[in-house]
Design an enzyme around this catalytic site. Sequence first.
Site, PDB file in Angstrom:
ATOM      1  N   GLU A 421       0.797  -1.230   0.000  1.00 51.12           N
ATOM      2  CA  GLU A 421       0.000   0.000   0.000  1.00 51.12           C
ATOM      3  C   GLU A 421       0.827   1.277   0.000  1.00 51.12           C
ATOM      4  O   GLU A 421       0.368   2.316   0.489  1.00 51.12           O
ATOM      5  CB  GLU A 421      -0.957   0.014   1.191  1.00 51.12           C
ATOM      6  CG  GLU A 421      -2.036  -1.053   1.096  1.00 51.12           C
ATOM      7  CD  GLU A 421      -3.166  -0.865   2.111  1.00 51.12           C
ATOM      8  OE1 GLU A 421      -2.882  -0.294   3.183  1.00 51.12           O
ATOM      9  OE2 GLU A 421      -4.291  -1.261   1.817  1.00 51.12           O
ATOM     10  N   GLU A 482      -6.834  -7.576  -0.939  1.00 46.51           N
ATOM     11  CA  GLU A 482      -7.395  -7.385   0.405  1.00 46.51           C
ATOM     12  C   GLU A 482      -8.807  -6.831   0.304  1.00 46.51           C
ATOM     13  O   GLU A 482      -9.070  -5.933  -0.507  1.00 46.51           O
ATOM     14  CB  GLU A 482      -6.562  -6.382   1.230  1.00 46.51           C
ATOM     15  CG  GLU A 482      -5.260  -6.904   1.756  1.00 46.51           C
ATOM     16  CD  GLU A 482      -4.556  -5.894   2.661  1.00 46.51           C
ATOM     17  OE1 GLU A 482      -5.226  -5.227   3.471  1.00 46.51           O
ATOM     18  OE2 GLU A 482      -3.326  -5.758   2.524  1.00 46.51           O
TER      19      GLU A 482
HETATM   20  C1  GAL Z   1      -4.930  -2.689   4.765  1.00 46.35           C
HETATM   21  C2  GAL Z   1      -3.497  -3.093   5.084  1.00 46.35           C
HETATM   22  C3  GAL Z   1      -3.445  -4.275   6.024  1.00 46.35           C
HETATM   23  C4  GAL Z   1      -4.364  -4.069   7.173  1.00 46.35           C
HETATM   24  C5  GAL Z   1      -5.743  -3.868   6.631  1.00 46.35           C
HETATM   25  C6  GAL Z   1      -6.777  -3.761   7.701  1.00 46.35           C
HETATM   26  O1  GAL Z   1      -4.997  -1.407   4.303  1.00 46.35           O
HETATM   27  O2  GAL Z   1      -2.827  -3.425   3.912  1.00 46.35           O
HETATM   28  O3  GAL Z   1      -2.147  -4.453   6.493  1.00 46.35           O
HETATM   29  O4  GAL Z   1      -3.962  -2.956   7.893  1.00 46.35           O
HETATM   30  O5  GAL Z   1      -5.761  -2.695   5.863  1.00 46.35           O
HETATM   31  O6  GAL Z   1      -8.022  -3.840   7.116  1.00 46.35           O
END
Ligand code: GAL
Length: 766
Positions: A421, A482
Amino acid sequence: MKRRDFLKTTAVGTAAFSLLADQIEAAEPGELAPSVSYRQILPLNRRWLYSEKSSADAMKPGFNDRGWKAVTLPHTNKMLPMNGFDENEYMFVSAYRRHFKLPAALKGRRIFVDFGGVMTAARVFINGRDLGEYKGGYTPFSHELTKDINWKGDNVLAVEVDSTERKDIPPFGNLVDYLTFGGIYRDVQIRAVADTFIENVFAKPANVLRDDRSVNVRIYVQGKTERDLQLKAELLDGGKVIASESRNVVGTETQDINLTNLGAIQLWDIASPKLYDLRVTVISDVTILDHYDTRIGFREAKFTPEGFFLNGKHLKLRGLNRHQTYPYVGQAMPARVQKRDAWILKKELHCNIVRTSHYPQSPHFLDACDELGLLVFEETPGWQHIGDKAWQDLTVQYIDTMIRRDWNHPSIILWGVRVNESGDNHDFYTRTNALAHDLDDSRQTGGVRYRYNSERLEDVFTMNDFGFPLRPPNHPLYLNTEFSGHMYPTKRGDNIERLREHAHRHARVHDALASDAKYAGGLGWCAFDYNTHDYFGSGDRICYHGVSDIFRIPKPAAGFYKSQCDPSEEIVLEPAFDWARGDENETFTNALVCSNCEKLVYYVGTRKIAEVEPDRKAYPNLKYAPFTTNLHSAIGKAWEDLRIEGYIGGKMVIEKKMSARGVDKQFIIAADDNELVADGIDMTRVVFKVADEFGNVKPFSVAAIQFTIENGEIMGDNPFALVGGCGAIWIRSTEKAGKIRLTARHPRFGAKVIEITAKASSPLVI
Ligand code: GAL
């Protein structure tokens, strides 16, 4: 038999190479019997001494360390509670010392020490000499000790471990949503090799789907130059050589040997992850100088505009992100426990892919992914932040080390070469992509971002898309890396409506991903709840984002993942509710069951109340759509046990019962393993729950469980106050073989005993 003939006629079996140091003939290079390679690996995980305080003196050989604590590796610098702790408690500089003597037989060889991972920076001293600092907790490093070894007596390896969040070391520099903990948390070994030795081998299968398949074996030799060498590469199946090729070379330049004419080989696939052994041997005249063993699999893995293809077959990727952290011990879990996570992901949650968010993970975990057929997206350490030039150089170094460490794992299909990210940085990411492609042209790269319009320098556009509806793929190769996560944190003991919605959110995204072949698939955030900073999560140092909790105990969302497998693998029927009358606003108007059955039939008592099909309206694209049913009026006033029957092809294939009584009926306790190695390192998880008469967890059971153990150590709270009706501890062996006996006492149900066999471990060589 002459030595040369011996070399020609002897199949080089594994046993020939696994001699213990005390069996090695005393010999100078050039004089060794030809069946014995000079390589000796001496594990160095036991008999360490540890102090929470370091000092310049503590790094000196003569320092008095008698008061230090005896520890084994993996080791956490600080035992912590499951939650509610201050992370500053583990951020300090500690010290480790290890005394050792080397067998005289090893004299004349080059001696290295290999560290698997030390969090976060490690300065190593041998007999008082500073070998330098290694920065970074997720990648291995080595030091040569040859010149400093005292062959007549004691040697002291001393390590100063800095576990603070140093801004000069990735992932640090800004906020990071996970805890890194501290200590020498991976394996350490002494490696003794000849003066010419194999540093690494990259064995790369090619054209695996064609008859002319081959393995290109790239051999990295180090040491004495100007020497005539014979390099030999062999492919073995269960100890039997199926292809072999030799080459005469001079010196230590990197060499390629191509193994061809392999005949019929079995592919490595997620359903049948066939592995082959690959051995490289370096021979000088008649002497075997070194050998190097690795495992490979024959598979073709490709992201295309029509999605992901494994061995020419389309495969929708369905997986989860995994942090390698655990309660109490942080990252310091031994091989068996690391491997268990891969087993849970593959066999319990039926995922076909995992992302090692956000760093290279335990080699044991990756070995298990190879063995179980779980695909892996592995990435470099980091979280949103990019540091200065020196910081970026370290990241480039980590990518180099990650790829060189892991390139023979068939499970790995994608290298993550962008800090998770992080924003665009053209030069930096041009560099990381070029490096990955240069080292390994057989795998594609990814780079996880949350900006949809960010620059794509990687092969696959790997996107964290937390919104819904999902964004359409904006690049030909597109993988959702994600979703869910912080948008809907859910504790296993939460209200049932939340637990249900949590499951739906994962299901909805996978349904949307199934709607379009351009989505290669997706990995939900995340597999297991994990410890984090106060800035994130629920304020108690946990992000409750897992489909399973921090003990790896499933929530209903885990039931969704589990239900997506073919019934030939497992028939699944997972209700996302407790059978309790009045605990939700819309009592059973939206009952959710995740199942791969074709039909469910519900009974209350003996009364059939519903016969339902998967909810294809809500989930038109999933092969195994969840069942959502309004049972409310059908249940009526009578309150009796629930029975759900699952049908496939007109036959009842599974049945689930839930008690209407609301009475805690039994205390159930089970260990993941019934055998451990008695080395003071090996561990297994013990899960316990209070259940109804059918084994369903009673989520509001709050008893405190009291443990006692004989010949073992408890890693966990004791007494343990149940969380959502269950809990887990890990138990560790001692160095004494025999029985480990764990007694768990529930205040009402009394004591339950678990016995685990502790097998004698191989003798300590040094
Ligand atoms: C994302 C991140 C993850 C975790 C997640 C929580 O943005 O890449 O490491 O923090 O959010 O939902």
